[in-house]
Scaffold this motif. Structure first.
Motif, PDB file in Angstrom:
ATOM      1  N   PRO A   1       0.794  -1.107   0.032  1.00  0.00           N
ATOM      2  CA  PRO A   1       0.080   0.026   0.021  1.00  0.00           C
ATOM      3  C   PRO A   1       0.798   1.192  -0.117  1.00  0.00           C
ATOM      4  O   PRO A   1       1.898   1.298   0.579  1.00  0.00           O
ATOM      5  CB  PRO A   1      -0.734   0.070   1.201  1.00  0.00           C
ATOM      6  N   THR A   2       0.346   2.315  -0.713  1.00  0.00           N
ATOM      7  CA  THR A   2       0.938   3.494  -0.762  1.00  0.00           C
ATOM      8  C   THR A   2       0.019   4.745  -0.347  1.00  0.00           C
ATOM      9  O   THR A   2      -0.965   4.182   0.068  1.00  0.00           O
ATOM     10  CB  THR A   2       1.487   3.770  -2.365  1.00  0.00           C
ATOM     11  N   GLU A   3       0.455   5.904  -0.405  1.00  0.00           N
ATOM     12  CA  GLU A   3      -0.454   6.859   0.222  1.00  0.00           C
ATOM     13  C   GLU A   3      -1.791   6.816  -0.529  1.00  0.00           C
ATOM     14  O   GLU A   3      -3.081   7.009  -0.113  1.00  0.00           O
ATOM     15  CB  GLU A   3       0.221   8.204   0.134  1.00  0.00           C
ATOM     16  N   ASP A   4      -1.855   6.931  -1.958  1.00  0.00           N
ATOM     17  CA  ASP A   4      -2.992   6.897  -2.736  1.00  0.00           C
ATOM     18  C   ASP A   4      -3.289   5.541  -3.420  1.00  0.00           C
ATOM     19  O   ASP A   4      -4.112   5.598  -4.543  1.00  0.00           O
ATOM     20  CB  ASP A   4      -2.962   8.021  -3.621  1.00  0.00           C
ATOM     21  N   GLY A   5      -2.892   4.612  -3.027  1.00  0.00           N
ATOM     22  CA  GLY A   5      -2.870   3.244  -3.964  1.00  0.00           C
ATOM     23  C   GLY A   5      -2.039   2.017  -3.423  1.00  0.00           C
ATOM     24  O   GLY A   5      -1.966   1.697  -2.290  1.00  0.00           O
ATOM     25  N   VAL A   6      -1.456   1.355  -4.420  1.00  0.00           N
ATOM     26  CA  VAL A   6      -0.538   0.239  -4.149  1.00  0.00           C
ATOM     27  C   VAL A   6       0.533   0.513  -5.153  1.00  0.00           C
ATOM     28  O   VAL A   6       0.257   0.912  -6.135  1.00  0.00           O
ATOM     29  CB  VAL A   6      -1.340  -1.103  -4.348  1.00  0.00           C
ATOM     30  N   MET A   7       1.839  -0.156  -4.795  1.00  0.00           N
ATOM     31  CA  MET A   7       2.821  -0.408  -5.634  1.00  0.00           C
ATOM     32  C   MET A   7       2.783  -2.010  -5.861  1.00  0.00           C
ATOM     33  O   MET A   7       3.133  -2.678  -4.864  1.00  0.00           O
ATOM     34  CB  MET A   7       4.141   0.127  -5.026  1.00  0.00           C
ATOM     35  N   ILE A   8       2.902  -2.270  -7.161  1.00  0.00           N
ATOM     36  CA  ILE A   8       3.386  -3.774  -7.477  1.00  0.00           C
ATOM     37  C   ILE A   8       4.787  -3.978  -7.371  1.00  0.00           C
ATOM     38  O   ILE A   8       5.553  -3.270  -7.879  1.00  0.00           O
ATOM     39  CB  ILE A   8       2.784  -4.174  -8.790  1.00  0.00           C
ATOM     40  N   LEU A   9       5.091  -4.907  -6.581  1.00  0.00           N
ATOM     41  CA  LEU A   9       6.559  -5.380  -6.318  1.00  0.00           C
ATOM     42  C   LEU A   9       6.914  -6.373  -7.095  1.00  0.00           C
ATOM     43  O   LEU A   9       7.986  -6.729  -7.533  1.00  0.00           O
ATOM     44  CB  LEU A   9       6.752  -5.501  -4.672  1.00  0.00           C
ATOM     45  N   ARG A  10       5.915  -7.381  -7.140  1.00  0.00           N
ATOM     46  CA  ARG A  10       6.006  -8.375  -8.101  1.00  0.00           C
ATOM     47  C   ARG A  10       4.750  -8.827  -8.837  1.00  0.00           C
ATOM     48  O   ARG A  10       3.548  -9.195  -8.081  1.00  0.00           O
ATOM     49  CB  ARG A  10       6.270  -9.722  -7.261  1.00  0.00           C
ATOM     50  N   PRO A  11       4.864  -8.950 -10.242  1.00  0.00           N
ATOM     51  CA  PRO A  11       3.483  -9.054 -10.819  1.00  0.00           C
ATOM     52  C   PRO A  11       2.960 -10.701 -10.837  1.00  0.00           C
ATOM     53  O   PRO A  11       3.914 -11.573 -10.733  1.00  0.00           O
ATOM     54  CB  PRO A  11       3.849  -8.556 -12.283  1.00  0.00           C
ATOM     55  N   GLY A  12       1.765 -11.014 -10.939  1.00  0.00           N
ATOM     56  CA  GLY A  12       1.236 -12.032 -10.873  1.00  0.00           C
ATOM     57  C   GLY A  12      -0.509 -12.094 -11.544  1.00  0.00           C
ATOM     58  O   GLY A  12      -0.203 -11.387 -12.335  1.00  0.00           O
ATOM     59  N   ARG A  13      -0.974 -13.239 -11.410  1.00  0.00           N
ATOM     60  CA  ARG A  13      -2.103 -13.334 -11.901  1.00  0.00           C
ATOM     61  C   ARG A  13      -3.232 -12.084 -11.815  1.00  0.00           C
ATOM     62  O   ARG A  13      -3.827 -11.676 -12.588  1.00  0.00           O
ATOM     63  CB  ARG A  13      -2.916 -14.527 -11.571  1.00  0.00           C
ATOM     64  N   ILE A  14      -3.124 -11.371 -10.480  1.00  0.00           N
ATOM     65  CA  ILE A  14      -3.879 -10.145 -10.350  1.00  0.00           C
ATOM     66  C   ILE A  14      -3.432  -9.036 -10.975  1.00  0.00           C
ATOM     67  O   ILE A  14      -2.225  -8.543 -10.552  1.00  0.00           O
ATOM     68  CB  ILE A  14      -3.836  -9.823  -8.988  1.00  0.00           C
ATOM     69  N   SER A  15      -3.796  -8.442 -11.985  1.00  0.00           N
ATOM     70  CA  SER A  15      -3.258  -7.544 -13.003  1.00  0.00           C
ATOM     71  C   SER A  15      -3.215  -6.153 -12.436  1.00  0.00           C
ATOM     72  O   SER A  15      -3.885  -5.776 -11.480  1.00  0.00           O
ATOM     73  CB  SER A  15      -3.665  -7.714 -14.150  1.00  0.00           C
ATOM     74  N   GLU A  16      -2.393  -5.353 -12.919  1.00  0.00           N
ATOM     75  CA  GLU A  16      -2.528  -3.700 -12.775  1.00  0.00           C
ATOM     76  C   GLU A  16      -3.934  -3.158 -12.886  1.00  0.00           C
ATOM     77  O   GLU A  16      -4.320  -2.714 -11.933  1.00  0.00           O
ATOM     78  CB  GLU A  16      -1.659  -3.229 -13.568  1.00  0.00           C
ATOM     79  N   ARG A  17      -4.657  -3.822 -13.892  1.00  0.00           N
ATOM     80  CA  ARG A  17      -6.003  -3.283 -14.167  1.00  0.00           C
ATOM     81  C   ARG A  17      -6.631  -3.869 -13.184  1.00  0.00           C
ATOM     82  O   ARG A  17      -7.862  -3.006 -12.744  1.00  0.00           O
ATOM     83  CB  ARG A  17      -6.644  -3.791 -15.625  1.00  0.00           C
ATOM     84  N   MET A  18      -6.800  -4.952 -13.041  1.00  0.00           N
ATOM     85  CA  MET A  18      -7.662  -5.516 -11.823  1.00  0.00           C
ATOM     86  C   MET A  18      -7.517  -4.714 -10.553  1.00  0.00           C
ATOM     87  O   MET A  18      -8.509  -4.395  -9.621  1.00  0.00           O
ATOM     88  CB  MET A  18      -7.447  -7.013 -11.663  1.00  0.00           C
ATOM     89  N   LEU A  19      -6.296  -4.365 -10.225  1.00  0.00           N
ATOM     90  CA  LEU A  19      -5.914  -3.673  -8.889  1.00  0.00           C
ATOM     91  C   LEU A  19      -6.668  -2.145  -9.028  1.00  0.00           C
ATOM     92  O   LEU A  19      -7.034  -1.691  -7.765  1.00  0.00           O
ATOM     93  CB  LEU A  19      -4.425  -3.822  -8.679  1.00  0.00           C
TER      94      LEU A  19
END
Ligand code: AMP
Ligand code: MG
Length: 349
Positions: free
Chosen positions: A188-206
């Motif tokens: 979690p970041t101030e206004d969302g999240v940062m992806i540290l490792r990509p997996g099945r849950i994609s950037e768009r889904m998040l």
């Protein structure tokens, strides 16, 4: 040490006994390999410092690369970490499932589990065997992938047996993993999240749930890993690599196929997407063509990648050619794994 492989058969009483036996090993500070929907994990109690040490030793993993802690219900995160609204938003949508959230840790989690960090990575797996074991043992489970450090992750019990025979007491065989690449790790970041490792849950889904989604620079480019090692310690190591040299080629399909045609040496192989298998005819003996899955199916190609790389080693191949996949959308996890498997080198033709 003799390594026992116990199969989950679907027969209730038998399976209950297998889980109970594994739970006892865990409670006694031992480690057991378990199936999850992503890859097989090497599980030990996250509350007993000695278990984490055994995991690092079995894997040959550097002890500053922290372990993910697995719980059986999102609420159990309260026992081990300081949660937030963002955690519960993510949990409601993606848990149980292939998402790991990094949170500030509570004191009950020893530093040996988190590589000395004051945060802990929390995941609630969907696989019923993994969840039953967490419940039966009464411990949250620290579990990295059950491979020797640096090697491709195991997606079947026989992959685990290859790496861990004689090293761990028990492997639970729950069949092939349905996803085949590791969980998406976010912080979690101030206004969302940062992806540290990509997996099945994609950037768009998040993005639908978390607002602003950033992707750590080391995800696409391993050369950034050293700078980001505090954020994402796992990204700095050589990873997912078979013994065979992976030669990653950045080219459109037709050009890639004609490159492979010119390099069909004995003791090599190539990953080719399903639609293009017909373009490789007259393959000489000693050269292996692997069906990488349908070109546009990021999920199918991700699910196959580790078992293909392991198969290449079983066949004793020296070189494996692969086409660089797209890095956008659902392909990011595959891109991240294959670039690392190739040691970060990409050949543009
Ligand atoms: P594996 O155990 O092989 O699935 O890898 C676990 C991944 O989660 C690695 O990339 C770790 O760096 C990452 N990870 C685990 N714990 C933390 C943490 N506290 N902060 C950041 N990343 C973490
Ligand atoms: Mg791993």
């Amino acid at each position: 040490m003799k390594t026992e492989v116990l199969k989950i058969t679907g027969e209730k009483e038998h399976d209950r006994k297998v889980i109970a036996k594994a739970a006892e090993i865990i409670r006694n500070g031992g480690i057991v390999a378990i199936p999850t929907e992503t890859v097989y994990g090497l599980a030990g109690s996250a509350l007993l410092p000695g278990s984490a040490e055994k995991i690092y030793k079995a894997k040959g993993r550097p002890s500053d690369n922290p372990l993910i802690v697995h719980i059986s219900e999102p609420r159990e995160a309260e026992d081990i970490a300081y949660t937030s609204d963002m955690f519960y938003r993510l949990a409601e949508r993606f848990m149980p499932g292939p998402l790991t959230v990094v949170l500030p840790k509570k004191d009950c989690i020893p530093g040996s589990v988190t590589g000395g960090l004051d945060s802990v990575a929390v995941r609630c797996p969907e696989n019923p065997i993994a969840r039953a074991l967490i419940k039966a043992s009464g411990h949250p489970l620290a579990a990295p992938s059950a491979n020797k450090s640096g090697m491709p992750s195991p997606t079947t019990a026989s992959h685990v047996y290859h790496d861990m025979n004689g090293i761990i007491e028990m492997i639970i065989d729950g069949g092939e993993c349905s996803i085949g690449v590791e969980s998406t790790v976010v912080k979690p970041t101030e206004d969302g999240v940062m992806i540290l490792r990509p997996g099945r849950i994609s950037e768009r889904m998040l993005r639908k749930v978390a607002g602003r989604v950033e992707v750590a620079a080391s995800v696409k480019d391993p050369s950034n890993a050293e700078k980001e090692k505090v954020e994402s310690p796992g990204m700095k190591y050589r990873h997912y690599s078979p013994e065979a040299e992976v030669i990653l080629i950045d080219a459109p399909a037709r050009k890639y196929i004609s490159y492979v045609r010119k390099h069909m040496e004995n003791g090599s192989g190539a990953l080719v997407t399903t639609e293009h298998l017909k373009d490789l005819t007259g393959v000489p003996e000693g050269f292996t063509v692997f069906d990488a899955g349908k070109t546009r199916s990021a999920f199918e190609r991700s699910k196959r990648i580790f078992s293909i790389l392991r198969r290449a080693d079983e066949l004793g191949l020296k070189t494996v050619y692969a086409q660089l996949p797209p890095s956008d959308g659902a392909f990011l996890a595959l891109y991240n794994r294959i670039v690392r498997a190739a040691g970060g080198r990409i050949l543009k033709i």
